[in-house]
Scaffold this motif. Sequence first.
Motif: not given
Length: 356
Positions: A136, A165, A180, A325, A328
Amino acid sequence: MSFKYTDIVDKLEVELMKMRQDGSVRLPSEKELCARFDCSRQTVRSALTVLESRGLIVRRKGSGSYLADTGFLRNSTVVFITEDEDRYIYPVLISQLRYLLQKNKYSLKCLGTSGTIRGEREQLVRALEEKPAAVIIDPLRNVIPNPNLGLIEEIAASGVPVVYLFTSYPVPVPEDAVIVSEDNEEGAQVLVRYLAEKGHRKIAGVWRGDDSRGLQRLSGFMKACTDLDLPCDESDYFLFSDREQHELTWEGRSFIPRFIDECLGDHDAVICQNDIIAHRLIVELGNRGISVPGDVAVVSFDDSYYATLGNDRITSLGHGEHAVSSALAETVVAVAERRLVKTEPLKWVLHIRNSG
């Protein structure tokens, strides 16, 4: 048309994702692949060797090639490369992400970059060496050229999925990037419309200028102001940098007083890039005898703990509890297990409090 083995690798990776969803396990034979791609057996074997080296397939002599059992063949650690796991929204996000990944039998390792290109490069090298289940990446100033993009490409080429992210490298976003994300333009428009409905006619914006999220929010801010026939020119917004945000805690280095002196003027509302900026702004306005929301309304993004700090409870646009979260974790597990993934922008939720 004859295919190169690298083209075959790319096409078979997509097919492997579909196979995993369909419950299939056996790949077509080498002979069938040669006919499909109009190439030699050696070319097909080169492609299969790459897939095997990435842990995506197993080859059984005399039997063929099969979808690998990722539970046994792949690293179960997910690496999260971010500036600092202890800052702002990240402690809560990481705690929940770690819990959700553990439920799926993955562990989480956070690697801090200290917000520098050198720090990011060091952690990308570590990720390349460790070959985790997935990486990530929380990008640094992503509208600024970054020499680390080649390392990210190496990680992806090694078979390790990369998930971004909020935003990605590079800009514009590659079609195959897994992100995301948020619809930042829409978010800014939500806040402008909210303030306009409350009667505010002169709205200022404080946006981060070295990050695509800030520039997208500025774009949405300008569009909404234009659509609502509200003033919108250079005097109605202020741009700050990542470095300037870090300097907020340094004595005499805050850009907030400069924004008030140069931009606030007769504006009756301000939209801030995030809750940190909004909180600092409200404190500085109070020091100058300017009341919130009496004299000026202040709203922001993220709905972090800063939004409910002390008596200055900030109206803030965020997402549902643990929405980031959860999205993700779901995305990371999907790509780690080579399943097809289609991400949608996170939905906005406006939390109305007493700042505006």
